[in-house]
Scaffold this motif. Structure first.
Motif: not given
Length: 270
Positions: A46-63
Protein backbone atom coordinates in the motif's frame (compact mmCIF):
# COMPACT_ATOMS: atom_id res chain seq x y z
CA UNK A 1 29.36 -32.47 -31.46
CA UNK A 2 27.18 -33.72 -28.62
CA UNK A 3 29.52 -32.13 -26.10
CA UNK A 4 29.09 -28.74 -27.78
CA UNK A 5 25.31 -29.03 -27.72
CA UNK A 6 25.40 -29.96 -24.04
CA UNK A 7 27.65 -27.04 -23.21
CA UNK A 8 25.41 -24.58 -25.08
CA UNK A 9 22.28 -25.88 -23.37
CA UNK A 10 23.95 -25.64 -19.97
CA UNK A 11 24.97 -22.06 -20.68
CA UNK A 12 21.42 -21.12 -21.66
CA UNK A 13 20.03 -22.73 -18.53
CA UNK A 14 22.55 -20.93 -16.34
CA UNK A 15 21.76 -17.62 -18.03
CA UNK A 16 18.06 -18.18 -17.51
CA UNK A 17 18.54 -19.03 -13.84
CA UNK A 18 20.81 -16.03 -13.36
CA UNK A 19 18.31 -13.75 -15.09
CA UNK A 20 15.45 -15.12 -12.99
CA UNK A 21 17.49 -14.74 -9.82
CA UNK A 22 18.42 -11.19 -10.79
CA UNK A 23 14.81 -10.32 -11.63
CA UNK A 24 13.44 -11.77 -8.42
CA UNK A 25 16.04 -9.96 -6.36
CA UNK A 26 15.85 -6.50 -7.89
CA UNK A 27 14.52 -5.10 -4.62
CA UNK A 28 17.36 -3.88 -2.42
CA UNK A 29 16.86 -5.07 1.16
CA UNK A 30 15.68 -2.46 3.64
CA UNK A 31 18.36 -0.71 5.67
CA UNK A 32 18.55 1.68 8.60
CA UNK A 33 17.93 5.29 7.52
CA UNK A 34 20.99 7.52 7.25
CA UNK A 35 20.74 11.28 7.57
CA UNK A 36 21.59 12.90 4.24
CA UNK A 37 21.40 9.65 2.22
CA UNK A 38 18.46 7.90 0.61
CA UNK A 39 17.83 4.31 1.72
CA UNK A 40 15.31 1.60 0.80
CA UNK A 41 12.69 1.14 3.49
CA UNK A 42 10.98 -1.90 2.00
CA UNK A 43 8.46 -3.36 -0.43
CA UNK A 44 4.88 -2.43 0.56
CA UNK A 45 1.43 -3.49 -0.56
CA UNK A 46 0.00 0.00 0.00
CA UNK A 47 0.97 3.64 -0.31
CA UNK A 48 -0.58 4.89 2.92
CA UNK A 49 -0.79 8.68 2.67
CA UNK A 50 1.81 8.98 -0.12
CA UNK A 51 0.54 10.91 -3.13
CA UNK A 52 1.47 10.66 -6.80
CA UNK A 53 3.86 13.51 -7.60
CA UNK A 54 4.92 12.89 -11.20
CA UNK A 55 5.98 10.35 -13.83
CA UNK A 56 9.55 11.41 -14.60
CA UNK A 57 11.54 10.12 -17.56
CA UNK A 58 14.03 7.40 -16.58
CA UNK A 59 12.46 6.97 -13.17
CA UNK A 60 14.61 5.29 -10.54
CA UNK A 61 15.33 5.36 -6.81
CA UNK A 62 17.70 8.33 -7.10
CA UNK A 63 15.40 10.22 -9.51
CA UNK A 64 12.23 9.91 -7.38
CA UNK A 65 14.01 10.50 -4.06
CA UNK A 66 15.63 13.65 -5.51
CA UNK A 67 12.19 15.01 -6.56
CA UNK A 68 10.61 14.37 -3.14
CA UNK A 69 13.63 15.58 -1.20
CA UNK A 70 13.67 18.88 -3.14
CA UNK A 71 10.04 19.42 -2.08
CA UNK A 72 10.84 18.76 1.58
CA UNK A 73 9.30 15.27 1.85
CA UNK A 74 10.84 12.60 4.07
CA UNK A 75 9.38 9.56 2.25
CA UNK A 76 9.30 8.54 -1.42
CA UNK A 77 8.00 5.53 -3.35
CA UNK A 78 8.20 4.21 -6.90
CA UNK A 79 6.00 2.08 -9.14
CA UNK A 80 7.50 1.69 -12.59
CA UNK A 81 7.62 5.27 -14.02
CA UNK A 82 5.52 6.80 -11.21
CA UNK A 83 7.00 8.74 -8.29
CA UNK A 84 5.10 9.25 -5.00
CA UNK A 85 5.95 11.63 -2.14
CA UNK A 86 4.86 12.03 1.49
CA UNK A 87 5.95 12.31 5.10
CA UNK A 88 4.94 8.97 6.67
CA UNK A 89 5.68 5.33 5.89
CA UNK A 90 2.80 3.01 5.01
CA UNK A 91 1.58 0.85 7.89
CA UNK A 92 3.98 -1.98 8.73
CA UNK A 93 1.11 -4.45 8.37
CA UNK A 94 1.33 -3.84 4.62
CA UNK A 95 5.01 -4.74 4.39
CA UNK A 96 5.64 -7.44 1.74
CA UNK A 97 8.46 -9.81 0.97
CA UNK A 98 11.14 -8.21 -1.20
CA UNK A 99 10.43 -10.78 -3.90
CA UNK A 100 7.09 -9.03 -4.59
CA UNK A 101 8.86 -5.94 -5.95
CA UNK A 102 10.11 -7.18 -9.34
CA UNK A 103 9.42 -4.22 -11.67
CA UNK A 104 12.72 -2.84 -13.09
CA UNK A 105 13.10 0.91 -12.84
CA UNK A 106 12.93 2.56 -16.31
CA UNK A 107 16.04 4.60 -15.58
CA UNK A 108 18.04 1.88 -13.85
CA UNK A 109 16.86 -1.65 -14.63
CA UNK A 110 18.95 -3.34 -11.94
CA UNK A 111 16.77 -1.67 -9.29
CA UNK A 112 13.18 -2.53 -8.45
CA UNK A 113 10.50 0.13 -8.77
CA UNK A 114 7.62 -1.72 -7.17
CA UNK A 115 5.77 -4.70 -8.60
CA UNK A 116 2.32 -6.16 -9.04
CA UNK A 117 0.20 -4.37 -6.40
CA UNK A 118 3.44 -3.37 -4.69
CA UNK A 119 5.54 -0.21 -4.22
CA UNK A 120 9.17 0.33 -3.29
CA UNK A 121 9.37 2.83 -0.41
CA UNK A 122 12.41 4.98 0.47
CA UNK A 123 13.65 7.31 3.20
CA UNK A 124 14.88 10.49 1.49
CA UNK A 125 17.50 11.21 4.18
CA UNK A 126 15.98 14.51 5.37
CA UNK A 127 15.02 12.92 8.69
CA UNK A 128 15.90 9.58 10.25
CA UNK A 129 12.90 9.28 12.54
CA UNK A 130 9.76 9.01 10.41
CA UNK A 131 6.34 7.87 11.63
CA UNK A 132 4.19 5.28 9.88
CA UNK A 133 0.48 5.24 9.14
CA UNK A 134 -1.64 4.29 12.15
CA UNK A 135 -3.93 1.97 10.14
CA UNK A 136 -3.40 -0.48 7.35
CA UNK A 137 -4.33 0.49 3.82
CA UNK A 138 -3.87 -2.95 2.32
CA UNK A 139 -6.82 -2.32 0.02
CA UNK A 140 -4.53 -0.19 -2.20
CA UNK A 141 -3.74 -1.68 -5.59
CA UNK A 142 -1.49 -0.96 -8.53
CA UNK A 143 -1.87 2.21 -10.55
CA UNK A 144 -3.78 0.30 -13.21
CA UNK A 145 -6.21 -1.06 -10.64
CA UNK A 146 -6.46 2.35 -9.05
CA UNK A 147 -7.28 3.95 -12.40
CA UNK A 148 -9.86 1.27 -13.10
CA UNK A 149 -11.42 1.79 -9.68
CA UNK A 150 -11.44 5.53 -10.23
CA UNK A 151 -13.15 5.08 -13.60
CA UNK A 152 -15.68 2.73 -12.05
CA UNK A 153 -16.27 5.18 -9.21
CA UNK A 154 -16.71 8.00 -11.69
CA UNK A 155 -19.18 5.97 -13.72
CA UNK A 156 -21.00 4.95 -10.58
CA UNK A 157 -20.98 8.56 -9.40
CA UNK A 158 -22.39 9.62 -12.75
CA UNK A 159 -25.15 7.04 -12.47
CA UNK A 160 -25.85 8.18 -8.94
CA UNK A 161 -25.94 11.76 -10.12
CA UNK A 162 -28.33 10.86 -12.89
CA UNK A 163 -30.48 8.95 -10.45
CA UNK A 164 -30.42 11.89 -8.08
CA UNK A 165 -31.32 14.24 -10.92
CA UNK A 166 -34.15 11.91 -11.90
CA UNK A 167 -35.37 11.76 -8.33
CA UNK A 168 -35.08 15.54 -8.09
CA UNK A 169 -37.06 15.91 -11.30
CA UNK A 170 -39.73 13.56 -10.01
CA UNK A 171 -39.82 15.42 -6.70
CA UNK A 172 -40.00 18.73 -8.53
CA UNK A 173 -42.91 17.46 -10.66
CA UNK A 174 -44.72 16.23 -7.56
CA UNK A 175 -44.15 19.58 -5.85
CA UNK A 176 -45.48 21.43 -8.89
CA UNK A 177 -48.65 19.33 -8.97
CA UNK A 178 -49.11 19.89 -5.25
CA UNK A 179 -48.73 23.64 -5.67
CA UNK A 180 -51.25 23.72 -8.54
CA UNK A 181 -53.76 21.67 -6.55
CA UNK A 182 -53.27 23.93 -3.55
CA UNK A 183 -53.82 27.06 -5.65
CA UNK A 184 -57.01 25.61 -7.19
CA UNK A 185 -58.38 24.66 -3.77
CA UNK A 186 -57.54 28.13 -2.41
CA UNK A 187 -59.31 29.80 -5.35
CA UNK A 188 -62.39 27.61 -4.84
CA UNK A 189 -62.46 28.38 -1.13
CA UNK A 190 -62.15 32.12 -1.76
CA UNK A 191 -64.87 31.97 -4.44
CA UNK A 192 -67.14 30.06 -2.05
CA UNK A 193 -66.61 32.58 0.72
CA UNK A 194 -67.22 35.49 -1.66
CA UNK A 195 -70.43 33.87 -2.97
CA UNK A 196 -71.65 33.15 0.55
CA UNK A 197 -70.94 36.74 1.61
CA UNK A 198 -72.80 38.07 -1.45
CA UNK A 199 -75.94 35.99 -0.83
CA UNK A 200 -75.88 36.82 2.88
CA UNK A 201 -75.69 40.56 2.16
CA UNK A 202 -78.42 40.26 -0.47
CA UNK A 203 -80.71 38.40 1.93
CA UNK A 204 -79.99 40.95 4.65
CA UNK A 205 -80.83 43.80 2.26
CA UNK A 206 -84.11 42.16 1.24
CA UNK A 207 -85.01 41.66 4.88
CA UNK A 208 -84.29 45.35 5.56
CA UNK A 209 -86.47 46.40 2.61
CA UNK A 210 -89.33 44.17 3.78
CA UNK A 211 -89.02 45.55 7.30
CA UNK A 212 -89.09 49.11 5.95
CA UNK A 213 -92.24 48.31 3.97
CA UNK A 214 -93.89 46.90 7.10
CA UNK A 215 -93.02 50.03 9.07
CA UNK A 216 -94.37 52.32 6.32
CA UNK A 217 -97.63 50.33 6.12
CA UNK A 218 -98.05 50.47 9.89
CA UNK A 219 -97.47 54.24 9.89
CA UNK A 220 -99.97 54.77 7.05
CA UNK A 221 -102.54 52.59 8.79
CA UNK A 222 -102.06 54.55 12.00
CA UNK A 223 -102.42 57.91 10.26
CA UNK A 224 -105.52 57.08 8.15
CA UNK A 225 -107.20 54.63 10.47
CA UNK A 226 -109.23 57.32 12.53
CA UNK A 227 -110.88 59.18 9.59
CA UNK A 228 -114.51 58.32 8.51
CA UNK A 229 -114.79 56.71 5.13
CA UNK A 230 -111.17 55.56 5.08
CA UNK A 231 -110.58 51.98 4.20
CA UNK A 232 -107.20 50.41 3.82
CA UNK A 233 -105.49 53.77 3.74
CA UNK A 234 -107.68 54.94 0.83
CA UNK A 235 -110.03 57.85 1.58
CA UNK A 236 -113.68 57.07 0.67
CA UNK A 237 -115.90 60.21 0.39
CA UNK A 238 -119.58 59.89 1.60
CA UNK A 239 -121.90 62.02 -0.57
CA UNK A 240 -124.44 62.35 2.23
CA UNK A 241 -121.92 64.33 4.25
CA UNK A 242 -121.45 66.90 1.45
CA UNK A 243 -124.11 69.72 1.54
CA UNK A 244 -123.30 70.84 -1.96
CA UNK A 245 -123.84 67.39 -3.30
CA UNK A 246 -127.17 67.18 -1.44
CA UNK A 247 -128.38 70.40 -3.04
CA UNK A 248 -127.47 69.13 -6.47
CA UNK A 249 -129.41 65.95 -5.89
CA UNK A 250 -132.54 67.97 -4.82
CA UNK A 251 -132.62 70.03 -7.99
CA UNK A 252 -135.68 69.19 -10.21
CA UNK A 253 -137.57 67.48 -7.39
CA UNK A 254 -140.75 68.60 -5.61
CA UNK A 255 -140.20 71.98 -3.96
CA UNK A 256 -140.04 71.76 -0.24
CA UNK A 257 -141.70 75.21 0.28
CA UNK A 258 -145.08 74.28 -1.25
CA UNK A 259 -148.11 73.04 0.72
CA UNK A 260 -149.23 69.72 -0.64
CA UNK A 261 -152.08 69.22 1.86
CA UNK A 262 -154.75 71.11 -0.30
CA UNK A 263 -156.29 69.60 -3.39
CA UNK A 264 -155.52 71.54 -6.56
CA UNK A 265 -157.68 71.34 -9.61
CA UNK A 266 -155.58 70.88 -12.63
CA UNK A 267 -157.10 71.39 -16.08
CA UNK A 268 -155.78 69.39 -18.89
CA UNK A 269 -156.59 70.01 -22.53
CA UNK A 270 -158.61 67.25 -24.09
Amino acid sequence: MSLRKFTFAAALAFASVATAATTSNLEVPASTPVLGSDTVHGCYGSLGSLKLDSSPDFNSQGKCVGICKTKGHTVAATFSDQCYCGDTYPNSADLLDDSKCTEPCPGFDTQACGGLNAWTVYNTGLRVSVAEESSSSSSSTSSTSTSTSASTSTATGGAATQTSDSDSGSGSGTNTVGIVVGVVIAVLVIAGLAGGAFFWMRRKRNAEIEEEHRRNAAVNAFITGGKPGSSGGVSMSDARMDPVMNRRMSDGSIADNQDYSRRILRVTNA
